[in-house]
Design a protein around this motif. Structure first.
Motif, PDB file in Angstrom:
ATOM      1  N   GLY A   1      41.386  48.518  38.566  1.00  0.00           N
ATOM      2  CA  GLY A   1      40.930  47.500  39.516  1.00  0.00           C
ATOM      3  C   GLY A   1      41.136  46.088  38.991  1.00  0.00           C
ATOM      4  N   TYR A   2      40.319  45.178  39.484  1.00  0.00           N
ATOM      5  CA  TYR A   2      40.445  43.766  39.139  1.00  0.00           C
ATOM      6  C   TYR A   2      39.188  43.280  38.411  1.00  0.00           C
ATOM      7  N   LYS A   3      39.395  42.309  37.521  1.00  0.00           N
ATOM      8  CA  LYS A   3      38.281  41.695  36.809  1.00  0.00           C
ATOM      9  C   LYS A   3      38.480  40.184  36.784  1.00  0.00           C
ATOM     10  N   LEU A   4      37.388  39.459  36.556  1.00  0.00           N
ATOM     11  CA  LEU A   4      37.426  38.004  36.493  1.00  0.00           C
ATOM     12  C   LEU A   4      37.218  37.539  35.062  1.00  0.00           C
TER      13      LEU A   4
ATOM     14  N   TYR B   1      38.984  30.207  41.915  1.00  0.00           N
ATOM     15  CA  TYR B   1      39.375  31.605  41.744  1.00  0.00           C
ATOM     16  C   TYR B   1      40.884  31.707  41.964  1.00  0.00           C
TER      17      TYR B   1
ATOM     18  N   THR C   1      37.769  43.176  46.167  1.00  0.00           N
ATOM     19  CA  THR C   1      36.349  43.020  46.460  1.00  0.00           C
ATOM     20  C   THR C   1      35.577  42.282  45.364  1.00  0.00           C
ATOM     21  N   VAL C   2      36.072  42.297  44.123  1.00  0.00           N
ATOM     22  CA  VAL C   2      35.378  41.562  43.069  1.00  0.00           C
ATOM     23  C   VAL C   2      35.366  40.066  43.388  1.00  0.00           C
ATOM     24  N   VAL C   3      36.339  39.628  44.176  1.00  0.00           N
ATOM     25  CA  VAL C   3      36.402  38.229  44.609  1.00  0.00           C
ATOM     26  C   VAL C   3      35.720  38.043  45.967  1.00  0.00           C
TER      27      VAL C   3
ATOM     28  N   ASP D   1      33.405  39.693  47.409  1.00  0.00           N
ATOM     29  CA  ASP D   1      31.941  39.804  47.342  1.00  0.00           C
ATOM     30  C   ASP D   1      31.316  38.448  46.984  1.00  0.00           C
TER      31      ASP D   1
ATOM     32  N   LYS E   1      44.445  41.921  36.940  1.00  0.00           N
ATOM     33  CA  LYS E   1      44.604  43.264  37.486  1.00  0.00           C
ATOM     34  C   LYS E   1      44.731  44.281  36.370  1.00  0.00           C
TER      35      LYS E   1
ATOM     36  N   TYR F   1      37.904  31.092  37.401  1.00  0.00           N
ATOM     37  CA  TYR F   1      37.841  32.546  37.280  1.00  0.00           C
ATOM     38  C   TYR F   1      39.249  33.100  37.503  1.00  0.00           C
TER      39      TYR F   1
ATOM     40  N   VAL G   1      41.862  35.862  37.987  1.00  0.00           N
ATOM     41  CA  VAL G   1      41.825  37.224  38.529  1.00  0.00           C
ATOM     42  C   VAL G   1      42.851  38.066  37.780  1.00  0.00           C
TER      43      VAL G   1
END
Length: 230
Positions: free
Chosen positions: A222-225, A181, A100-102, A104, A218, A214, A216
């Protein structure tokens, strides 16, 4: 590669649009985490099951080096040497979890931008990816999201081709910003080399051109950019 070129031609032949930003999203481990695996049997009978992008890239890199192959994507060359590389899991979207971080960000559709899903999968994966996007509420037709399969070829080459084929009267591309991304270090390095460090396209870039990658990442929670710019 034929399907990818057909998508390029469609992009080239579109009526003029005031597009200044390209938003380009990888699919696997960027838009969604899937349970897809690659199963390989080498000519010597040894087998491997590769469960993620990192394992896949490391295996292909090592096998290519062993066989003296230096192409960007060695899959076809290895297959010609007798490697059985089963990519059938990637013709579907297998047990996906949305990142969802992507997604969104994917759902935002800024003004004067065009959105692409550029997957390294083969062409028969496009339909299942479109279906998955529709399932999570991203209508590709309504929002004019284009899904393209690079089939393992260089994504950096794709981006340069897009820039070259939208040129203004001053000889500059109308694209002054690319947002990319991606989770794959290999693909990120390729794009940096082809777009940022490529002297052959310096005359094509507008003065305010910016590439923002960006990556991605893990983590346990969760995930961060992680952004990189040039």
């Amino acid at each position: 590669m034929k399907l990818l070129l057909e998508n390029w031609r469609k992009y080239i032949n579109e009526d003029y649009e005031p597009i200044t930003t390209l938003r380009i999203f990888d699919f696997d481990e960027t838009i969604a985490h899937t349970r897809s695996e690659t199963r390989v049997t080498a000519p010597d009978g040894s087998t491997a099951t590769l469960s993620d992008q990192k394992q896949f890239e490391e295996y292909m890199k090592a096998a290519a080096a062993k066989e003296g192959i230096d192409t960007f994507d060695p899959v076809r060359d290895l297959q010609e040497l007798g490697y059985n590389i089963d990519l059938s899991d990637f013709s579907i979207v297998k047990d996906p979890d949305e990142i969802t971080v992507v997604t969104d960000i994917l759902r935002q559709f800024p003004k004067n931008s065009k959105t692409y899903i550029l997957t390294a999968r083969r062409g028969n994966s496009i339909g299942p990816i479109i279906d998955y996007l529709d399932e999570i509420g991203i209508d590709t037709r309504l929002n004019d999201v284009r899904v393209m399969a690079s089939q393992g070829e260089s994504k950096g080459d794709v981006m340069v081709a897009m820039m070259r084929n939208k040129v203004m009267d001053d000889g500059k591309s109308n694209i002054n910003r690319i947002e990319y991304y991606e989770d794959s270090e290999k693909n990120i390095a390729d794009v940096l080399a082809k777009v940022c460090d490529n002297k052959n396209i310096n005359d094509l870039k507008p003065k305010d051109f910016e590439l923002v990658i960006y990556k991605v990442l893990k983590f346990d929670d969760g995930y961060k950019l992680e952004p990189t710019t040039c």
